[in-house]
Design an enzyme around this catalytic site. Structure first.
Site, PDB file in Angstrom:
ATOM      1  N   HIS A  10       0.828 -18.994  -9.558  1.00  0.00           N
ATOM      2  CA  HIS A  10      -0.522 -18.614  -9.165  1.00  0.00           C
ATOM      3  C   HIS A  10      -1.309 -19.822  -8.680  1.00  0.00           C
ATOM      4  O   HIS A  10      -0.961 -20.964  -8.977  1.00  0.00           O
ATOM      5  CB  HIS A  10      -1.319 -18.060 -10.357  1.00  0.00           C
ATOM      6  CG  HIS A  10      -0.707 -16.874 -11.015  1.00  0.00           C
ATOM      7  ND1 HIS A  10      -1.110 -15.588 -10.743  1.00  0.00           N
ATOM      8  CD2 HIS A  10       0.271 -16.771 -11.951  1.00  0.00           C
ATOM      9  CE1 HIS A  10      -0.395 -14.752 -11.487  1.00  0.00           C
ATOM     10  NE2 HIS A  10       0.444 -15.447 -12.231  1.00  0.00           N
ATOM     11  N   TYR A  37      -2.993 -17.678 -17.775  1.00  0.00           N
ATOM     12  CA  TYR A  37      -1.774 -18.433 -17.475  1.00  0.00           C
ATOM     13  C   TYR A  37      -1.282 -19.193 -18.705  1.00  0.00           C
ATOM     14  O   TYR A  37      -2.076 -19.578 -19.554  1.00  0.00           O
ATOM     15  CB  TYR A  37      -2.046 -19.463 -16.364  1.00  0.00           C
ATOM     16  CG  TYR A  37      -2.944 -18.974 -15.256  1.00  0.00           C
ATOM     17  CD1 TYR A  37      -2.487 -18.032 -14.323  1.00  0.00           C
ATOM     18  CD2 TYR A  37      -4.251 -19.448 -15.127  1.00  0.00           C
ATOM     19  CE1 TYR A  37      -3.307 -17.580 -13.306  1.00  0.00           C
ATOM     20  CE2 TYR A  37      -5.080 -18.998 -14.107  1.00  0.00           C
ATOM     21  CZ  TYR A  37      -4.609 -18.063 -13.199  1.00  0.00           C
ATOM     22  OH  TYR A  37      -5.427 -17.620 -12.199  1.00  0.00           O
ATOM     23  N   HIS A 113       2.532 -14.767  -7.154  1.00  0.00           N
ATOM     24  CA  HIS A 113       1.835 -13.551  -7.578  1.00  0.00           C
ATOM     25  C   HIS A 113       1.902 -12.487  -6.475  1.00  0.00           C
ATOM     26  O   HIS A 113       2.110 -11.313  -6.724  1.00  0.00           O
ATOM     27  CB  HIS A 113       0.375 -13.910  -7.893  1.00  0.00           C
ATOM     28  CG  HIS A 113      -0.406 -12.809  -8.538  1.00  0.00           C
ATOM     29  ND1 HIS A 113      -1.697 -12.951  -8.943  1.00  0.00           N
ATOM     30  CD2 HIS A 113      -0.059 -11.533  -8.842  1.00  0.00           C
ATOM     31  CE1 HIS A 113      -2.118 -11.801  -9.467  1.00  0.00           C
ATOM     32  NE2 HIS A 113      -1.149 -10.939  -9.415  1.00  0.00           N
ATOM     33  N   LYS A 133      -3.689 -10.225  -2.290  1.00  0.00           N
ATOM     34  CA  LYS A 133      -2.354 -10.796  -2.398  1.00  0.00           C
ATOM     35  C   LYS A 133      -2.171 -12.123  -1.694  1.00  0.00           C
ATOM     36  O   LYS A 133      -1.160 -12.353  -1.054  1.00  0.00           O
ATOM     37  CB  LYS A 133      -1.301  -9.796  -1.927  1.00  0.00           C
ATOM     38  CG  LYS A 133      -1.160  -8.594  -2.850  1.00  0.00           C
ATOM     39  CD  LYS A 133      -0.052  -7.651  -2.428  1.00  0.00           C
ATOM     40  CE  LYS A 133      -0.283  -6.988  -1.081  1.00  0.00           C
ATOM     41  NZ  LYS A 133      -1.453  -6.121  -1.051  1.00  0.00           N
ATOM     42  N   CYS A 135      -2.715 -15.046  -3.497  1.00  0.00           N
ATOM     43  CA  CYS A 135      -2.261 -15.894  -4.591  1.00  0.00           C
ATOM     44  C   CYS A 135      -0.747 -16.023  -4.578  1.00  0.00           C
ATOM     45  O   CYS A 135      -0.065 -15.002  -4.550  1.00  0.00           O
ATOM     46  CB  CYS A 135      -2.725 -15.284  -5.915  1.00  0.00           C
ATOM     47  SG  CYS A 135      -2.207 -16.210  -7.356  1.00  0.00           S
TER      48      CYS A 135
HETATM   49 ZN   LIG Z   1      -2.487 -14.843  -9.301  1.00  0.00          ZN
END
Ligand SMILES: [Zn+2]
Length: 149
Positions: A10, A37, A113, A133, A135
């Protein structure tokens, strides 16, 4: 230990000046029990572990129970546009962290991601950048394909 199927990459989708403390606050504000994360990598290459790998972080809706989530701080430019602004130090730390994790979880797939199914996006718990989308703002599958035989 959990059965790890994915090592998800990410960006934090924020300024590169974002601190670990402000990230933690953001997760808390979202009402998340655990951070987004497991590991976050700062612009100077410092790797900070936010969560034990045995616990489930909040990175990719629908896949968290089988994922380790790793992020670099950054991912947008001064105008708020998605950009791969990783520093050389971040790239190096990401690579060594992913190499280490992959050794530990050789059955896992390393991907960004945005490489997850579109069904997992836009559920109100992911941020704007993730919904479209972007990332992690670079092609993680291609960049790390050599790590995976
Ligand atoms: Zn992400």
């Amino acid at each position: 230990m959990r059965n790890i199927k994915y090592i998800a990459v990410h960006c934090t989708a924020g300024s590169q000046k974002t601190t670990i403390e402000s990230l933690k606050l953001e997760f808390k504000r979202k009402g998340w029990k655990y951070p987004g994360y497991h590991y976050v990598i700062g612009p100077d290459g410092t790797i900070t572990q936010l969560l034990d790998e045995s616990l489930v972080s909040n990175g990719v809706k629908g896949y968290n129970s089988v994922s380790i989530n790793v992020a670099y701080i950054g991912g947008i430019d001064s105008k708020g546009k998605a950009v791969d602004n990783r520093t050389e130090a971040q790239k190096a730390s990401l690579l060594s962290l992913l190499r280490h994790l992959y050794k530990k979880y050789p059955d896992a797939v390393i991907q960004g991601h945005r490489d997850f199914s579109p069904d997992t996006d836009g559920n109100g718990k992911v941020d704007t950048w993730e919904r479209i989308k972007e990332c992690p703002c670079f092609d993680a599958k291609v960049e790390y394909q050599d790590l995976q035989p």
